[in-house]
Design an enzyme around this catalytic site. Structure first.
Site, PDB file in Angstrom:
ATOM      1  CG  ASP A   1     -79.248 -65.889 -39.666  1.00 50.81           C
ATOM      2  OD1 ASP A   1     -80.456 -65.616 -39.802  1.00 50.81           O
ATOM      3  OD2 ASP A   1     -78.711 -66.114 -38.568  1.00 50.81           O
TER       4      ASP A   1
ATOM      5  CG  ASP B   1     -81.801 -59.169 -31.575  1.00 48.32           C
ATOM      6  OD1 ASP B   1     -82.801 -59.913 -31.625  1.00 48.32           O
ATOM      7  OD2 ASP B   1     -81.376 -58.527 -32.545  1.00 48.32           O
TER       8      ASP B   1
END
Length: 241
Positions: free
Chosen positions: A7, A129
């Site tokens: 990330d 998500d």
């Protein structure tokens, strides 16, 4: 298949807790070297998220992500702030294997279906998500997990019937970065109800036991992030367990 995750924010490696940008951990690691280490440990893929792009709605780290693809010796799938077909072409032409589409998959499915037809289903992953609401219904979040959708995960998946969609990535936000175990029951239901889709799981892995639990489902892929940064186990151990 194990997908180690990187990330990115401000060009560096970070992790968020439950998708909260206010609960960010920075790691003093070079993203390219991290990816090279994953390759040396036996990984075939790496999952790279442009968190700046996800938050701001505009891909911010394309050049770094392309550098990772060129220098790491791994297949790269990446997402975060992808809003235009030209961005996808730039990434794919730069050596990215698959582009991950999140918010737009929920808010503009017609556009994403067009992209699927233009690029081919092997080049696109839809990332859903989700948060579990008080009634136990999984509902997607958008805009870097900052906004909730009124639609359920199931209604979104049904929208893509007949579109050629091949690969989906589902993250239980409530478990992301917590390392307390994945939502195995949710993934099991997805695989039972949508057997033609390749599922990549994400969120909650903290131990090799958690990896083994997911492997018993035999999903297409398992994304692991923070547990690797924290040294709980290695990519090689995750592959072999």
């Amino acid at each position: 298949m194990i997908f180690p995750a990187i990330d990115l924010m401000d060009g560096g490696c970070v992790r968020l807790l439950k998708g909260d940008f206010g609960q960010r951990t920075n790691y003093d690691l070079d993203p390219v070297k991290v990816a090279q280490g994953y390759a040396a440990s036996g990984a075939e893929w790496v999952h790279v998220v442009d968190l700046d792009g996800a938050k701001n709605g505009q891909s911010s780290q394309t050049e770094l992500i392309i550098e990772i693809a060129k220098d790491a010796g791994l297949k790269v799938q990446t997402g975060g702030g992808l809003r235009e077909l030209s961005q996808l072409h730039r990434l794919i032409n730069g050596g990215i294997e698959r582009c991950v589409i999140g918010s737009l998959a929920v808010t503009n499915p017609q556009m994403v279906k067009f992209w699927l037809s233009e690029l081919g289903p092997e080049k696109i992953v839809i990332a859903l998500d989700i948060n579990i609401d008080k009634d136990g219904v999984p509902r997607p979040a958008t805009k870097g997990w900052t906004e909730a959708s009124p639609q359920s995960l199931w209604s979104i998946l049904d929208l893509y019937a007949g579109s050629g969609l091949k690969t989906i990535l589902v993250t239980d936000i409530g478990r992301d970065g917590v390392q307390s175990g994945s939502n195995v029951e949710l993934y099991e239901q997805i695989m039972a109800d949508y057997p033609t889709l390749d599922l990549i799981t994400s969120g909650g892995v903290g131990t090799l036991k958690h990896v083994k639990e997911l492997k018993m489902l035999n999903p297409h892929g398992i994304i692991i992030g923070k547990a690797l940064y924290e040294g709980n186990f290695t990519v090689e151990q995750a592959i072999k367990c």
